[in-house]
Design a protein around this motif. Sequence first.
Motif, PDB file in Angstrom:
ATOM      1  N   ILE A 204      19.092  -6.937  11.486  1.00 16.20           N
ATOM      2  CA  ILE A 204      17.878  -7.736  11.745  1.00 16.20           C
ATOM      3  C   ILE A 204      17.675  -8.021  13.227  1.00 16.20           C
ATOM      4  CG2 ILE A 204      17.840  -8.792   9.441  1.00 16.20           C
ATOM      5  CD1 ILE A 204      18.844 -11.423  10.806  1.00 16.20           C
ATOM      6  N   GLY A 205      18.703  -7.790  14.041  1.00 18.79           N
ATOM      7  CA  GLY A 205      18.525  -7.926  15.499  1.00 18.79           C
ATOM      8  C   GLY A 205      17.372  -7.052  15.970  1.00 18.79           C
ATOM      9  N   GLN A 206      17.251  -5.861  15.358  1.00 17.67           N
ATOM     10  CA  GLN A 206      16.189  -4.918  15.747  1.00 17.67           C
ATOM     11  C   GLN A 206      14.808  -5.380  15.281  1.00 17.67           C
ATOM     12  OE1 GLN A 206      17.182  -0.925  14.652  1.00 17.67           O
ATOM     13  NE2 GLN A 206      19.181  -0.994  15.640  1.00 17.67           N
ATOM     14  N   GLU A 207      14.802  -6.311  14.333  1.00 19.12           N
ATOM     15  CA  GLU A 207      13.506  -6.812  13.847  1.00 19.12           C
ATOM     16  C   GLU A 207      13.087  -8.119  14.539  1.00 19.12           C
ATOM     17  OE1 GLU A 207      15.307  -6.111   9.711  1.00 19.12           O
ATOM     18  OE2 GLU A 207      13.163  -6.264   9.336  1.00 19.12           O
ATOM     19  N   VAL A 208      14.056  -8.988  14.785  1.00 19.15           N
ATOM     20  CA  VAL A 208      13.684 -10.298  15.345  1.00 19.15           C
ATOM     21  C   VAL A 208      13.468 -10.249  16.858  1.00 19.15           C
ATOM     22  CG1 VAL A 208      14.711 -11.629  13.459  1.00 19.15           C
ATOM     23  CG2 VAL A 208      16.108 -11.137  15.487  1.00 19.15           C
ATOM     24  N   VAL A 209      14.210  -9.394  17.546  1.00 21.54           N
ATOM     25  CA  VAL A 209      14.066  -9.351  19.014  1.00 21.54           C
ATOM     26  C   VAL A 209      12.665  -8.891  19.443  1.00 21.54           C
ATOM     27  CG1 VAL A 209      14.898  -8.200  21.113  1.00 21.54           C
ATOM     28  CG2 VAL A 209      16.515  -9.303  19.564  1.00 21.54           C
ATOM     29  N   PRO A 210      12.090  -7.854  18.805  1.00 22.47           N
ATOM     30  CA  PRO A 210      10.715  -7.484  19.199  1.00 22.47           C
ATOM     31  C   PRO A 210       9.725  -8.636  19.015  1.00 22.47           C
ATOM     32  CG  PRO A 210      11.702  -5.739  17.894  1.00 22.47           C
ATOM     33  CD  PRO A 210      12.651  -6.894  17.850  1.00 22.47           C
ATOM     34  N   GLN A 211       9.953  -9.495  18.029  1.00 24.86           N
ATOM     35  CA  GLN A 211       9.057 -10.649  17.838  1.00 24.86           C
ATOM     36  C   GLN A 211       9.230 -11.638  18.995  1.00 24.86           C
ATOM     37  OE1 GLN A 211       6.788 -10.154  15.649  1.00 24.86           O
ATOM     38  NE2 GLN A 211       7.933  -8.324  15.064  1.00 24.86           N
ATOM     39  N   ALA A 212      10.482 -11.841  19.396  1.00 24.22           N
ATOM     40  CA  ALA A 212      10.740 -12.761  20.516  1.00 24.22           C
ATOM     41  C   ALA A 212      10.103 -12.220  21.795  1.00 24.22           C
ATOM     42  CB  ALA A 212      12.245 -12.947  20.697  1.00 24.22           C
ATOM     43  N   VAL A 213      10.165 -10.910  21.977  1.00 18.87           N
ATOM     44  CA  VAL A 213       9.573 -10.281  23.170  1.00 18.87           C
ATOM     45  C   VAL A 213       8.052 -10.454  23.149  1.00 18.87           C
ATOM     46  CG1 VAL A 213       9.116  -8.018  24.226  1.00 18.87           C
ATOM     47  CG2 VAL A 213      11.466  -8.672  23.585  1.00 18.87           C
ATOM     48  N   LYS A 214       7.470 -10.210  21.985  1.00 20.32           N
ATOM     49  CA  LYS A 214       6.014 -10.336  21.834  1.00 20.32           C
ATOM     50  C   LYS A 214       5.558 -11.766  22.166  1.00 20.32           C
ATOM     51  CE  LYS A 214       4.407  -9.947  17.557  1.00 20.32           C
ATOM     52  NZ  LYS A 214       4.320  -9.208  16.295  1.00 20.32           N
TER      53      LYS A 214
END
Length: 364
Positions: A23-33
């Motif tokens: 899930i690191g690959q899913e949550v980090v893009p949201q944090a970046v956005k």
Amino acid sequence: MDSKKETQAPRKKRIAVIPGDGIGQEVVPQAVKVMQAAGADVDLTTFDWGADRYLRDQVTVPADGFAMLGRDFDAILVGAFGDPRVKTNIHAKEILLGMRFKMDLYANVRPVRLLDAALCPLKGVEPKDVDFVVLRENTEGVYTDAGGVFKQGTPDEIATQEDINTRKGVERIIRYAFEYCERHTKLDGSPRNRVLMCDKSNAMTHAGSLWQRVFKEVSGEYPQITAQHMYVDALCMQMVRDPRQFDVIVTNNMFGDIITDLAAGLQGGLGMAASGNIHPGKTSMFEPVHGSAPPIAGKNMANPFGAILTAAMMLAHLGMAVEAAKIEAAVLEAVRQKKTTQDIGGPLGTREAGEWVANQVSHT
Ligand code: NAD
Ligand code: IPM
Ligand code: MN
């Protein structure tokens, strides 16, 4: 010339982004956005360190990797590491613990805040009742890998795991706790003025004695701050009985690991908890408290708020207090309006919850 220096625009903060596994690959893009929606002036570089890369080319951390992070970046944003295909967990150890240990990020700062009463499993507990921070020693303890096995696989096998506590290591995290009080207030604006040291000195007498002596000595330098102590077992009970009593908790590496998962439970679960791995003045690393959650990975189910709040914490650390506050306010609004993932009672997926917060942020 000095005048030229003064007219130069401030340099963008350079962030290394390492989403990692699951899930690191899913949550980090949201944090970046969300960081981008908040207008944070950052320059992002993504690295593929993690299980896939390790399985492909056996590299966990590329040569010179930690020196490169320290030299070329102002901060690091991390997702999580851990993959069922890597049974030894060697990549997580080398990357995550590698950053903490080799970059000497000695203070693991884990704020514990309840955004909405509905998220707390305790009866009658309101947001103002859960507002404390755990400062976890992050470079020694039982995490150093000192120890070994003898006569492995025989009935006489012996396994040892040493608990390393240095005077320097204990003193600097305890001092960090007292200084933390001077630099931070509670969410309602009242001062932080109590430091509680948590240990198990009634059983672990050698390490415990060092922690006790250093705590007594350092607390004496801060007479305006109340110094308290609890054994870790009692603290676990008190945390669920009455979280109001805590302000700043300082403890060793392993106890800090355990009590912050318990504390995440007070906040609505692991999906809500943020952390920073900090060495003042050095490139520091920020990551949600949760792991890679393999059973829900790739399903657009993971709660991105822990990662988003972690990004806010990183921005605040880098001097972008306005952007950080905007993000925190947007997450709070999402929780209030139930624009969340299922783990905290909402109907949204990871991407949709991240998108909602990004939208909210860009309209403030
Ligand atoms: P975990 O934090 O991945 O998951 C524990 C529980 O919380 C699971 O039920 C999971 O579904 C849930 N959960 C966690 N994060 C969530 C989120 N954002 N949204 C919704 N639910 C969430 O811990 P685990 O299961 O003990 O470990 C899984 C792997 O992660 C292991 O390999 C472990 O070593 C690793 N791990 C890594 C880190 C890190 O990289 N910082 C931290 C903890 C665990
Ligand atoms: C955490 C994790 C790590 C730790 C693991 C993955 C080694 O649980 O960051 O809390 O124990 O520190
Ligand atoms: Mn943990």
